[in-house]
Motif scaffolding. Sequence first.
Motif, PDB file in Angstrom:
ATOM      1  N   GLU A 146       0.919  -1.231  -0.015  1.00 11.93           N
ATOM      2  CA  GLU A 146       0.080  -0.064  -0.055  1.00 11.93           C
ATOM      3  C   GLU A 146       0.799   1.245   0.086  1.00 11.93           C
ATOM      4  OE1 GLU A 146      -0.139  -2.560   2.011  1.00 11.93           O
ATOM      5  OE2 GLU A 146      -2.402  -3.497   1.520  1.00 11.93           O
ATOM      6  N   ALA A 147       1.813   1.350   0.633  1.00 12.28           N
ATOM      7  CA  ALA A 147       2.844   2.490   0.783  1.00 12.28           C
ATOM      8  C   ALA A 147       3.683   2.594  -0.813  1.00 12.28           C
ATOM      9  CB  ALA A 147       4.047   2.042   1.814  1.00 12.28           C
ATOM     10  N   GLN A 148       3.833   1.411  -1.202  1.00 11.15           N
ATOM     11  CA  GLN A 148       4.528   1.543  -2.680  1.00 11.15           C
ATOM     12  C   GLN A 148       3.449   2.136  -3.611  1.00 11.15           C
ATOM     13  OE1 GLN A 148       7.066  -1.743  -4.326  1.00 11.15           O
ATOM     14  NE2 GLN A 148       7.319  -2.415  -2.212  1.00 11.15           N
ATOM     15  N   GLN A 149       2.164   1.912  -3.453  1.00  9.58           N
ATOM     16  CA  GLN A 149       1.384   2.223  -4.314  1.00  9.58           C
ATOM     17  C   GLN A 149       1.018   3.868  -4.163  1.00  9.58           C
ATOM     18  OE1 GLN A 149      -2.707   0.402  -3.876  1.00  9.58           O
ATOM     19  NE2 GLN A 149      -3.449   1.202  -5.655  1.00  9.58           N
ATOM     20  N   THR A 150       1.244   4.371  -2.869  1.00  8.32           N
ATOM     21  CA  THR A 150       0.992   5.585  -2.481  1.00  8.32           C
ATOM     22  C   THR A 150       2.139   6.399  -3.368  1.00  8.32           C
ATOM     23  OG1 THR A 150       0.066   5.308  -0.576  1.00  8.32           O
ATOM     24  CG2 THR A 150       1.069   7.365  -0.729  1.00  8.32           C
TER      25      THR A 150
END
Length: 362
Positions: A146-150
Motif C-alpha cells: 500500500e505504501a508503494q502504491q501511494t
Amino acid sequence: MSKRRRNIKQKGGIMDWYNIHRPDRFEDMFPTSDLIPKLPALVKDTLAGGHKLPHVMIFYSTFPGLGKTTTARILASELNPALSAEERKDLLRGKQCPVFEEINGADKRGIKEARELEHRIHSLEHAMFNYRFVFVIDEAHQLTDEAQQTLLSIENMPENVYLIMTSTDVTKFRKDLESRTQFFAFKPITRNESDKLLRDVAEKEGFEKIESSVLEQIYVCSEGAPRKLIQNIQRYLVFGLAPEFDTDLGDTTEEFRTEIKKLVSVLEKVATNGESWTYSVRPVLRKLVAMQNAEEIRRNIVSQIGYKLLYEDISRSMIPLYDTIARDLRDPILYNQRGELVTRLFSVCTTVKPNRNGVETK
C-alpha cells in the motif's frame, strides 16, 4: 607490521574509520556503479537549468556498504552549492541536513508514512533559497504494498526534489513503481581497488605497511564492500582482530544454509566424479529456489566458497572449481533471476571436468 600511531580517539571513544574516510566528492569514490562517473556532468547540467538528472532512482546492491547512501549524500551536496560549510560537513558525515532526509524503510514502511512523505515532497515545490532537496528511503523494498502504491505519484515530482530508494532486494518492488524509476546497480570493488583503498586508509591512520596476505584476507571477508573493508582494516590494525566473515547472509533459515552447503558439496562431486547435473545438482537447486530468490542463493554460494578457502583444509585439486565458481557467480543477478542462476551454475559444471588428479578447467 610497522606503524606510526596517531591519536584516533574522539570524544566518547575511538572514532569509526568509515565515517572519517567517507568520500566528499564523486571523484573520490570508486565506481561501484556506472552512474557515479556520470554524476558530475549531470549535476552541472542540472545547475545550469537542464533536466537530465532523473528525479526518482533506485540504487540497488545485493548487500550493504557499497556506497548507495554516500552517493546520495554527495549528490545532495553537489546540487546545493549555497550550503554553508557546517551544513555541508554535517551532510557528508551522515547527519541530517535541511536539504537531505534519510528515511528507514524498515521502520517507516506503512501507508501513513508514505502519505506524509508524499505531502512533504510536494510542499517543497515552491521552497525558498533555490535549494534542491534529496530524500532517501533506505531498504525501500520493505515498504508495504500500500505504501508503494501511494508513491506512484512520484512521477510528478517537483523539479527541485529528488527521491532515491536504496534496496538489497529489488524483487519486492511493485512493477508499476519500478517502471516509474531509473534503476542503478552497485557492485563490489575489485581486488586492486581494495588494496589501494586499504593502503590509503592505513597510511592516513599512521600505519606504514600491510602484508599482501592480510589485504587478500580482508578483501575476501569483506566481499569487496568499501564500508566492510574499512571496518575490517580498523579491526586488524587497531585491535589486532581477524577480519569478520559473514557466514550467515541475509534473512535465511538453518534449512536454507544446510541446502547451500549441500549444493556446494554436489558441485564438488560433479567436478571430481563427473556426476550428473540432472540427478545431483538439479534436485538441490530446485529446493533452494523454492526457499529464496536467486540473488540470495548466489551470494550464499560465494560466501560458502570464501569461507572454505579461508578456514577449511581443502584439496589443491578443488582450486580450479572454486575459481570457476568465483568467476561465474561474481556479479549480482539483477534480471531474469532464476534462469540466470541456473545458466551460471550449469556453466560451472560444464567448464570443469574430472581427471585422475582432480579437477581441470576446459
